[in-house]
Design a protein around this motif. Structure first.
Motif, PDB file in Angstrom:
ATOM      1  N   ASN A   3     -16.013  30.722  51.404  1.00 45.88           N
ATOM      2  CA  ASN A   3     -14.877  31.084  50.567  1.00 45.88           C
ATOM      3  C   ASN A   3     -15.394  31.526  49.202  1.00 45.88           C
ATOM      4  O   ASN A   3     -16.209  30.840  48.604  1.00 45.88           O
ATOM      5  CB  ASN A   3     -13.929  29.891  50.423  1.00 45.88           C
ATOM      6  CG  ASN A   3     -12.621  30.271  49.782  1.00 45.88           C
ATOM      7  OD1 ASN A   3     -12.136  31.378  49.952  1.00 45.88           O
ATOM      8  ND2 ASN A   3     -12.033  29.350  49.052  1.00 45.88           N
ATOM      9  N   ILE A  60     -11.316  45.526  51.603  1.00 44.36           N
ATOM     10  CA  ILE A  60     -10.008  44.942  51.907  1.00 44.36           C
ATOM     11  C   ILE A  60      -9.285  45.824  52.921  1.00 44.36           C
ATOM     12  O   ILE A  60      -9.410  47.050  52.878  1.00 44.36           O
ATOM     13  CB  ILE A  60      -9.166  44.710  50.633  1.00 44.36           C
ATOM     14  CG1 ILE A  60      -7.913  43.942  50.972  1.00 44.36           C
ATOM     15  CG2 ILE A  60      -8.898  45.992  49.893  1.00 44.36           C
ATOM     16  CD1 ILE A  60      -7.295  43.192  49.835  1.00 44.36           C
ATOM     17  N   GLY A  82     -11.762  35.728  49.113  1.00 45.61           N
ATOM     18  CA  GLY A  82     -12.138  36.160  50.456  1.00 45.61           C
ATOM     19  C   GLY A  82     -13.365  35.434  50.956  1.00 45.61           C
ATOM     20  O   GLY A  82     -13.612  34.286  50.591  1.00 45.61           O
ATOM     21  N   ARG A  83     -14.168  36.148  51.769  1.00 46.15           N
ATOM     22  CA  ARG A  83     -15.366  35.554  52.358  1.00 46.15           C
ATOM     23  C   ARG A  83     -16.542  36.525  52.258  1.00 46.15           C
ATOM     24  O   ARG A  83     -16.348  37.740  52.220  1.00 46.15           O
ATOM     25  CB  ARG A  83     -15.115  35.172  53.808  1.00 46.15           C
ATOM     26  CG  ARG A  83     -14.787  36.376  54.690  1.00 46.15           C
ATOM     27  CD  ARG A  83     -14.483  35.976  56.133  1.00 46.15           C
ATOM     28  NE  ARG A  83     -13.992  37.102  56.886  1.00 46.15           N
ATOM     29  CZ  ARG A  83     -14.749  38.050  57.424  1.00 46.15           C
ATOM     30  NH1 ARG A  83     -16.061  38.017  57.287  1.00 46.15           N
ATOM     31  NH2 ARG A  83     -14.207  39.059  58.087  1.00 46.15           N
ATOM     32  N   GLU A 105      -9.347  38.675  51.288  1.00 45.80           N
ATOM     33  CA  GLU A 105      -8.122  38.280  51.975  1.00 45.80           C
ATOM     34  C   GLU A 105      -6.932  38.403  51.028  1.00 45.80           C
ATOM     35  O   GLU A 105      -5.802  38.554  51.459  1.00 45.80           O
ATOM     36  CB  GLU A 105      -8.254  36.844  52.481  1.00 45.80           C
ATOM     37  CG  GLU A 105      -9.339  36.709  53.527  1.00 45.80           C
ATOM     38  CD  GLU A 105      -9.710  35.272  53.829  1.00 45.80           C
ATOM     39  OE1 GLU A 105      -9.014  34.349  53.342  1.00 45.80           O
ATOM     40  OE2 GLU A 105     -10.701  35.075  54.543  1.00 45.80           O
ATOM     41  N   ARG A 106      -7.235  38.342  49.727  1.00 46.68           N
ATOM     42  CA  ARG A 106      -6.184  38.405  48.716  1.00 46.68           C
ATOM     43  C   ARG A 106      -6.742  39.018  47.441  1.00 46.68           C
ATOM     44  O   ARG A 106      -7.845  38.685  47.012  1.00 46.68           O
ATOM     45  CB  ARG A 106      -5.701  36.982  48.446  1.00 46.68           C
ATOM     46  CG  ARG A 106      -4.599  36.859  47.467  1.00 46.68           C
ATOM     47  CD  ARG A 106      -4.171  35.413  47.380  1.00 46.68           C
ATOM     48  NE  ARG A 106      -3.210  35.269  46.295  1.00 46.68           N
ATOM     49  CZ  ARG A 106      -2.824  34.120  45.825  1.00 46.68           C
ATOM     50  NH1 ARG A 106      -3.302  33.006  46.332  1.00 46.68           N
ATOM     51  NH2 ARG A 106      -1.966  34.054  44.851  1.00 46.68           N
TER      52      ARG A 106
END
Length: 143
Positions: A3, A60, A82-83, A105-106
């Protein structure tokens, strides 16, 4: 656990493209994230021409990719969650290339472009689709 949370400024406008056959949107951009340096260390790095920020590649997918391409631009502040992903590929010259990037992810827009430079319209005082809500006068709030 994989993360990542980053806050930084875009070094260029996001590049939006669509995957052939599926039409899935994907955007790429680079985020400049300041290193935690003391004032003296920062001056020392700058005097030697060394970078005082890390430059992180961001990828993204989906609707968020389109939003990033539409509303983010070079120099604006953004937060990314995100990762980390690593991958490799064979370049046209036959060499093996390795890539480390953050798959977001965001993405939170922490700054907006000036209204004259953006297609974004502030509709915070318009409630055409929500029954029972209407703008209020802040002077009538008792606290």
């Amino acid at each position: 656990m994989n993360n990542v949370v980053l806050i930084g400024r875009l070094t260029r406008d996001p590049e939006l493209r669509y995957i052939p056959n599926t039409g899935t949107p994907v955007a790429n951009f680079t985020l400049a994230v300041d290193k935690q340096l003391s004032k003296e260390k920062k001056q020392e790095f700058e005097s030697k021409g060394q970078p005082t920020a890390d430059f992180i590649n961001i990828v993204i997918w989906g609707r968020q990719a389109e939003n990033c391409a539409n509303y983010l631009s070079k120099g604006l502040l953004a937060a990314v969650q995100g990762r980390i992903q690593t991958r490799s590929y064979d370049a046209k010259d036959g060499t093996r290339r390795y890539v480390t990037e953050v798959v977001a992810e965001r993405v939170e827009f922490l700054e907006w472009a000036d209204d004259k430079d953006s297609n974004f319209e502030d509709t915070s005082t318009d409630f055409p689709d929500i029954d029972g809500f209407e703008p209020i006068d802040d002077d009538n709030i008792p606290f």
